[in-house]
Motif scaffolding. Structure first.
Motif, PDB file in Angstrom:
ATOM      1  N   VAL A   1      13.826 -16.405  -0.559  1.00  0.00           N
ATOM      2  CA  VAL A   1      13.771 -14.950  -0.638  1.00  0.00           C
ATOM      3  C   VAL A   1      13.009 -14.569  -1.898  1.00  0.00           C
ATOM      4  O   VAL A   1      13.221 -15.130  -2.966  1.00  0.00           O
ATOM      5  N   ARG A   2      12.087 -13.614  -1.758  1.00  0.00           N
ATOM      6  CA  ARG A   2      11.370 -13.060  -2.906  1.00  0.00           C
ATOM      7  C   ARG A   2      11.413 -11.555  -2.764  1.00  0.00           C
ATOM      8  O   ARG A   2      10.960 -11.005  -1.761  1.00  0.00           O
ATOM      9  N   ASP A   3      11.982 -10.872  -3.751  1.00  0.00           N
ATOM     10  CA  ASP A   3      12.006  -9.411  -3.704  1.00  0.00           C
ATOM     11  C   ASP A   3      10.581  -8.894  -3.774  1.00  0.00           C
ATOM     12  O   ASP A   3       9.810  -9.299  -4.647  1.00  0.00           O
ATOM     13  N   VAL A   4      10.232  -7.996  -2.868  1.00  0.00           N
ATOM     14  CA  VAL A   4       8.898  -7.408  -2.822  1.00  0.00           C
ATOM     15  C   VAL A   4       8.909  -6.016  -3.419  1.00  0.00           C
ATOM     16  O   VAL A   4       8.001  -5.631  -4.139  1.00  0.00           O
ATOM     17  N   PHE A   5       9.955  -5.250  -3.134  1.00  0.00           N
ATOM     18  CA  PHE A   5      10.035  -3.881  -3.631  1.00  0.00           C
ATOM     19  C   PHE A   5      11.485  -3.442  -3.642  1.00  0.00           C
ATOM     20  O   PHE A   5      12.257  -3.794  -2.761  1.00  0.00           O
ATOM     21  N   GLU A   6      11.819  -2.638  -4.636  1.00  0.00           N
ATOM     22  CA  GLU A   6      13.122  -1.993  -4.690  1.00  0.00           C
ATOM     23  C   GLU A   6      12.943  -0.668  -5.408  1.00  0.00           C
ATOM     24  O   GLU A   6      12.351  -0.620  -6.483  1.00  0.00           O
TER      25      GLU A   6
ATOM     26  N   LEU B   1      -0.324  -4.051   5.042  1.00  0.00           N
ATOM     27  CA  LEU B   1       0.629  -3.705   6.080  1.00  0.00           C
ATOM     28  C   LEU B   1       1.260  -2.390   5.661  1.00  0.00           C
ATOM     29  O   LEU B   1       1.830  -2.285   4.573  1.00  0.00           O
ATOM     30  N   THR B   2       1.123  -1.365   6.488  1.00  0.00           N
ATOM     31  CA  THR B   2       1.693  -0.057   6.176  1.00  0.00           C
ATOM     32  C   THR B   2       2.743   0.283   7.222  1.00  0.00           C
ATOM     33  O   THR B   2       2.499   0.144   8.421  1.00  0.00           O
ATOM     34  N   VAL B   3       3.895   0.722   6.740  1.00  0.00           N
ATOM     35  CA  VAL B   3       5.020   1.033   7.623  1.00  0.00           C
ATOM     36  C   VAL B   3       5.457   2.462   7.343  1.00  0.00           C
ATOM     37  O   VAL B   3       5.922   2.777   6.245  1.00  0.00           O
TER      38      VAL B   3
ATOM     39  N   ASP C   1       2.061  -7.480  -3.601  1.00  0.00           N
ATOM     40  CA  ASP C   1       2.679  -6.257  -4.129  1.00  0.00           C
ATOM     41  C   ASP C   1       3.224  -5.416  -2.988  1.00  0.00           C
ATOM     42  O   ASP C   1       2.599  -5.278  -1.937  1.00  0.00           O
ATOM     43  N   GLY C   2       4.391  -4.816  -3.213  1.00  0.00           N
ATOM     44  CA  GLY C   2       4.975  -3.871  -2.282  1.00  0.00           C
ATOM     45  C   GLY C   2       5.178  -2.549  -3.001  1.00  0.00           C
ATOM     46  O   GLY C   2       5.432  -2.530  -4.204  1.00  0.00           O
ATOM     47  N   LEU C   3       5.057  -1.432  -2.284  1.00  0.00           N
ATOM     48  CA  LEU C   3       5.186  -0.130  -2.921  1.00  0.00           C
ATOM     49  C   LEU C   3       5.576   0.943  -1.920  1.00  0.00           C
ATOM     50  O   LEU C   3       5.351   0.801  -0.726  1.00  0.00           O
ATOM     51  N   LEU C   4       6.166   2.017  -2.429  1.00  0.00           N
ATOM     52  CA  LEU C   4       6.372   3.233  -1.648  1.00  0.00           C
ATOM     53  C   LEU C   4       5.219   4.145  -2.013  1.00  0.00           C
ATOM     54  O   LEU C   4       5.107   4.591  -3.161  1.00  0.00           O
TER      55      LEU C   4
ATOM     56  N   HIS D   1       0.320  11.511   3.023  1.00  0.00           N
ATOM     57  CA  HIS D   1       1.154  11.005   4.107  1.00  0.00           C
ATOM     58  C   HIS D   1       2.244  12.017   4.400  1.00  0.00           C
ATOM     59  O   HIS D   1       2.875  12.535   3.493  1.00  0.00           O
ATOM     60  N   GLY D   2       2.466  12.292   5.687  1.00  0.00           N
ATOM     61  CA  GLY D   2       3.457  13.277   6.082  1.00  0.00           C
ATOM     62  C   GLY D   2       4.858  12.703   6.184  1.00  0.00           C
ATOM     63  O   GLY D   2       5.777  13.395   6.590  1.00  0.00           O
ATOM     64  N   ALA D   3       5.029  11.443   5.819  1.00  0.00           N
ATOM     65  CA  ALA D   3       6.330  10.780   5.923  1.00  0.00           C
ATOM     66  C   ALA D   3       6.361   9.625   4.931  1.00  0.00           C
ATOM     67  O   ALA D   3       5.310   9.173   4.471  1.00  0.00           O
ATOM     68  N   PRO D   4       7.545   9.119   4.599  1.00  0.00           N
ATOM     69  CA  PRO D   4       7.612   7.960   3.706  1.00  0.00           C
ATOM     70  C   PRO D   4       6.839   6.779   4.287  1.00  0.00           C
ATOM     71  O   PRO D   4       6.843   6.557   5.501  1.00  0.00           O
ATOM     72  N   MET D   5       6.157   6.033   3.395  1.00  0.00           N
ATOM     73  CA  MET D   5       5.366   4.897   3.828  1.00  0.00           C
ATOM     74  C   MET D   5       5.539   3.757   2.837  1.00  0.00           C
ATOM     75  O   MET D   5       5.305   3.924   1.649  1.00  0.00           O
ATOM     76  N   PHE D   6       5.986   2.610   3.360  1.00  0.00           N
ATOM     77  CA  PHE D   6       6.060   1.394   2.568  1.00  0.00           C
ATOM     78  C   PHE D   6       4.792   0.612   2.825  1.00  0.00           C
ATOM     79  O   PHE D   6       4.352   0.493   3.967  1.00  0.00           O
ATOM     80  N   ALA D   7       4.176   0.084   1.779  1.00  0.00           N
ATOM     81  CA  ALA D   7       2.966  -0.722   1.931  1.00  0.00           C
ATOM     82  C   ALA D   7       3.177  -2.088   1.292  1.00  0.00           C
ATOM     83  O   ALA D   7       3.826  -2.202   0.249  1.00  0.00           O
TER      84      ALA D   7
END
Length: 187
Positions: A67-72, A161-163, A138-141, A109-115
């Protein structure tokens, strides 16, 4: 992340867990929530050996070997407080690829997006906030209501990857006018 997960719908939490499985490094879901979205038994200041401390340790266990934390976090890169859509939540995930030197149009962005940066280097210019560089791993909001654009500033294609955590009527991306070069500054 526990704060943001507590506000997250079950669909969005599941999405983040599933995405982590397919996007390279694996992260585990926050187990501080029970299946019915009630706070779990985790107690950060529990006395060693107490039932609360044991419950907190048990909650940290995952079914994964690595496990590797990407974003918090619970704020976007520009400090906007994360808020998930209340009505008709849905998830949309896309992979964006930019060739070296290629850049996006100015947008919000019209909504939250995790990248999650899968490969390469991306420099994003945020209106009134300056530039930030993101690299593979890197992970980010991403900013929601701040006009920005990304540019591949690396030597290889950048893949992101955008979610999007969408709600009824929300748009994943909204094109914006160029805010003007005078607002670009480097941090």
């Amino acid at each position: 992340m526990a704060t943001s997960i507590k506000r997250m719908s079950g669909v969005a939490a599941l999405c983040l867990a599933l995405i982590s499985l397919g996007a390279g490094p694996v992260i585990s879901a926050d187990k501080s929530l029970t299946p019915d979205s009630k706070p779990g038994p985790a107690a950060p200041d529990a006395k060693p050996g107490s039932q609360s401390a044991k419950a907190a340790e048990d909650a940290k266990q995952t079914p994964y070997q690595t496990v590797r934390d990407v974003f918090e976090g619970s704020e976007t890169v520009t400090g906007e407080v994360l808020a998930f859509p209340a009505g008709n939540p849905s998830v949309k995930a896309i992979e964006v690829t930019l060739a070296p030197g290629e850049e996006t149009a100015w947008h919000q962005h019209g909504a939250p997006m995790f990248a999650y940066i899968l490969q390469g280097e991306l420099t994003v210019t945020y209106e009134e906030f300056g530039k930030k560089v993101y690299r593979a791993g890197d992970g980010l909001l991403e900013a929601m209501h701040v006009t920005h654009r990304g540019k591949n500033t690396g030597a290889e294609p950048v893949k992101v990857l955008t979610v999007f955590m969408l709600g009824e009527g929300d748009q994943a991306t909204v094109l914006e006018k160029d805010p003007g070069d005078s607002r670009e500054k480097v941090e």
